[in-house]
Each structure stands twice: as C-alpha cells, then as structure tokens.
Motif scaffolding. Structure first.
Motif, short mmCIF file in Angstrom:
data_model
loop_
_atom_site.label_atom_id
_atom_site.label_comp_id
_atom_site.label_asym_id
_atom_site.label_seq_id
_atom_site.Cartn_x
_atom_site.Cartn_y
_atom_site.Cartn_z
N ALA A 1 12.92 -3.29 -7.64
CA ALA A 1 13.95 -2.30 -7.32
C ALA A 1 13.89 -1.94 -5.83
O ALA A 1 12.83 -1.94 -5.22
CB ALA A 1 13.76 -1.05 -8.17
N ALA A 2 15.05 -1.62 -5.27
CA ALA A 2 15.09 -1.06 -3.92
C ALA A 2 14.49 0.34 -3.96
O ALA A 2 14.47 1.01 -5.00
CB ALA A 2 16.53 -0.99 -3.43
N ALA B 1 5.65 1.35 -9.67
CA ALA B 1 5.94 0.38 -10.73
C ALA B 1 7.33 -0.22 -10.57
O ALA B 1 7.52 -1.44 -10.72
CB ALA B 1 5.79 1.04 -12.09
N ARG B 2 8.32 0.61 -10.29
CA ARG B 2 9.69 0.10 -10.14
C ARG B 2 9.82 -0.78 -8.89
O ARG B 2 10.55 -1.77 -8.91
CB ARG B 2 10.68 1.27 -10.07
CG ARG B 2 10.84 1.98 -11.39
CD ARG B 2 11.53 1.12 -12.45
NE ARG B 2 12.93 0.91 -12.13
CZ ARG B 2 13.55 -0.26 -12.13
NH1 ARG B 2 12.89 -1.37 -12.40
NH2 ARG B 2 14.84 -0.35 -11.85
N LEU B 3 9.11 -0.43 -7.82
CA LEU B 3 9.14 -1.29 -6.63
C LEU B 3 8.56 -2.66 -6.96
O LEU B 3 9.09 -3.70 -6.52
CB LEU B 3 8.36 -0.65 -5.49
CG LEU B 3 9.01 0.58 -4.85
CD1 LEU B 3 8.02 1.29 -3.94
CD2 LEU B 3 10.26 0.20 -4.08
N VAL C 1 0.87 -1.17 0.00
CA VAL C 1 0.00 0.00 0.00
C VAL C 1 0.91 1.23 0.00
O VAL C 1 1.69 1.43 0.94
CB VAL C 1 -0.94 0.02 1.21
CG1 VAL C 1 -1.79 1.29 1.22
CG2 VAL C 1 -1.83 -1.22 1.22
N ILE C 2 0.82 2.01 -1.06
CA ILE C 2 1.69 3.18 -1.24
C ILE C 2 0.79 4.41 -1.27
O ILE C 2 -0.11 4.51 -2.09
CB ILE C 2 2.50 3.05 -2.55
CG1 ILE C 2 3.40 1.81 -2.47
CG2 ILE C 2 3.32 4.32 -2.80
CD1 ILE C 2 4.01 1.42 -3.79
N VAL C 3 1.04 5.32 -0.35
CA VAL C 3 0.17 6.48 -0.17
C VAL C 3 0.92 7.76 -0.50
O VAL C 3 1.97 8.05 0.10
CB VAL C 3 -0.38 6.54 1.28
CG1 VAL C 3 -1.21 7.82 1.48
CG2 VAL C 3 -1.21 5.30 1.59
#
Length: 368
Positions: free
Chosen positions: A249-250, A243-245, A123-125
C-alpha cells in the motif's frame, strides 16, 4: 561388501523472520509488542519481538514492577538474531518505546549491520516520547538519542503531534505548522512522516486528525474520536501501518487503514467497557470467527434516497469515506454512514454438530 554411505539428513532451516519489532512489553495490557505482535501476525507476518522494557502493566495502575532491559541483554537479543541466521528474509524493523539512550545507540549499530545485508530494509520508527496530556514520560535523554541515532536510519516516522514538536523544536498548533515541522524530518533515508493526534486545536467536534507528509504531498486524514482512552493505540497504529506498507500500500492508504483499525479497536473496547485495548476483528475462520466490519453508505439527494454502497473489505471504511468526500452537501447530497461490527447468526444443531445456515449483519450509525 562395504555398505553404501548413509545420506546425511537435510539441515533444518531457521525460522524466517519478516519483522523485528523493538518495543516495550507488558505482562498485563495491550501496549508495545503486546499489541504490535498480534496486529502484525494478523497480516500473516512472522515477528521477532525484542523487548526494551518489561513491566507488569502500564504505569497508570497503582502497582508497577519491572524496568528496562540491561544493555548487554538488549544488544545480545539483537545480535543473536543474526547469529541464528533468522534474518535472511527480513523486510522491516519497527521501533517503538525504548528504555534508555544506550538502547538507541546499540539499536542504531545493529540496524547499520542489518541494512548492509538488506539494502531495501524498511525501518519504521514511532519515536515514543510522550503526549499532550502527560508530557514527556521517557528518559529525557531519549529525545537527543532519537534525533542522533534513529531518525537518520528511518524510512518513515510515526510521531504524535507532541513528539513532532519535541523532535523538531517547531510549533505544531495548526495543520500548516504540523506539515512544515514534519517536512524538516524528511531527507536522507526518510521518505514520509505520519503524525497522529495532529493539531488538536483544529479538530472538529467528534473528530481527530492524522497528517501524512511526503516530499511531494501532504494530506490530512480525519477519523471519529471515540469516547475511550486505553493505552496502546499509537502502537497499534504503527504496527498496522507497517503491515499495510509491506503489503504494497502507498503510505496514504496505509495510514487511512491504520486509522480505521484503531477506530474499530476503540469502538470495540468502548462497547465492552474494557480497561485495556481490544483488537479489531480479523478476517477468516468459520462459524466461530468474528466478522470484519461492514460499512454502508446511504445516499440521499434533495430528500430522495438514491441508494447505498456497502463493503466489508479490509479498506472498506477508507473506501466509503472516499466516496462520501465526492458527494457535497452544496450539491444537495445527504449521507448516512452505518457500520456492522456484529451479526446475528442462524445455526442448526444436529447429532453431527453445529452448522451455520446464515448471517445477518447488525448495523448501527457511525460518524463520517
């Protein structure tokens, strides 16, 4: 004779959603889901776009129509994704602009339900509240609603510097302040905070800063400041970061790539003199496809040219800047960074059609 039973057809499968993106939507412009969805799709992700508000355009235009979605509609959109069995493969929920505190509460209850089905869900806010230039531009009740309902459920947060100050009540005047304030939001599920437009008073001329903060480490990323101010850059940043996570990706590398993509979008928007954000080129396609930006780092030492490094991979900008950071002026190095985000193409036309014979990148200088 009794005829053999007819085999039943295989049941149709639901569309498998990778990301649910809960944000604003505009008919005209590139903000909220109107920019996040194409950015996520460019990374091969299947997106369900849940609108929080629907407007004709952003409020800085002389006319504006639309408003927040009724709470029963908004909650129904979320619940029906479960009812359609579309979330079997769900990997992430991306949250941006909300239309009311009630939406934050409904979204939190839905996230709890979905996280019970997918314990590894990201969950990215992006807690959209306002910015240094315009102040608070959402319902002020959303600040407390975000603290109560969304921050405890987020794996990662992507506020700008102004929003970080509003959420924490702490000063964010310099890099140390930003890092200290961001660390107060870590804990529970929250593993990282990425702060865009961090500590403006500390920016070098022609640059901006992004702070990436975890429990173990904090880094300041610097990128060029482009003379273009379209809306939606934060929404693009959060979508590319997510998207990269999901690609493994770190968070530090994902944030650097998101910076590069926003800079590429702003450069393209500025060159086109467009009032709305133009998305950066994506890889793929044939003769008609737009090229990915190619970066060339030219290295001199004590006035003598040593050579150059060139790359056009998706993380090329981060790669050349990483190399540049290791070549210090104190050791006699002089560096030039060039970018090719356009090209000259040699085409052959024949009765069978048009054939691409070759490409020549068109380089121009850019800031390190």
């Amino acid at each position: 004779m009794t005829p053999p039973p007819t085999a039943l057809p295989e049941p149709l499968q639901p569309l498998a959603i990778d990301v649910v993106s809960v944000q604003s939507q505009v008919v005209y412009g590139r903000v909220g889901n109107s920019v996040a969805v194409p950015a996520l799709q460019a990374h091969g992700l299947t997106v369900a776009a849940v609108p929080t508000v629907v407007f004709s355009n952003t409020p800085h235009y002389p006319t504006l129509h639309g408003g927040a979605l009724p709470i029963d509609w908004f909650d129904g959109y979320l619940q029906d994704l479960i009812a359609r069995d579309a979330l079997r493969s769900l990997r992430a929920v991306l949250v941006g602009y909300l239309g009311s505190p009630a939406q934050a509460a409904a979204l939190a209850h839905w996230i709890d339900r979905v996280q019970a089905m997918h314990p590894g869900l990201r969950v990215i806010v992006d807690p959209v509240i306002g910015d240094h230039d315009h102040g608070i531009y959402v319902d002020p009740g959303l600040i407390a609603a975000c603290r109560t309902h969304l921050l405890p459920r987020a794996q990662g947060l992507a506020p700008n510097g102004f929003e970080l100050e509003q959420l924490t009540g702490r000063p964010v005047a310099d890099e140390a302040d930003v890092i200290a304030a961001a660390r107060t939001l870590l804990g529970g599920r929250t593993r990282w905070v990425v702060v865009t437009s961090a500590a403006p008073a500390a920016w070098a001329p022609g640059q901006m800063q992004v702070a990436v903060v975890t429990h173990e480490e904090a880094r300041i990323l610097r990128h060029p400041r482009i003379d273009a101010m379209p809306k939606g850059t934060g929404d693009l940043f959060s979508a590319v970061l997510a998207a990269r996570l999901l690609e493994g990706a770190a968070v530090f590398d994902a944030a650097a790539h998101a910076c590069d993509q926003v800079v590429a979008a702003l450069e393209r928007t500025h060159r086109a003199r467009c009032a709305e954000l133009l998305l950066p080129p994506v890889a793929g396609g044939g003769a008609g496809a737009e090229p990915m930006p190619c970066y060339r780092l030219v290295v001199h030492r004590h006035g003598k040219r040593l050579g150059q490094f060139e790359s056009d991979v998706p993380d090329a900008a981060a790669a050349v800047r990483d190399i540049a950071a290791r070549l210090h002026a104190a050791d006699g190095y002089q560096l030039e960074l060039w970018v090719a985000d356009g090209e000259r193409r040699l085409l052959e036309s024949s009765p069978d059609g048009v054939r691409l014979l070759g490409r020549e990148p068109l380089f121009r200088p850019t800031a390190l």
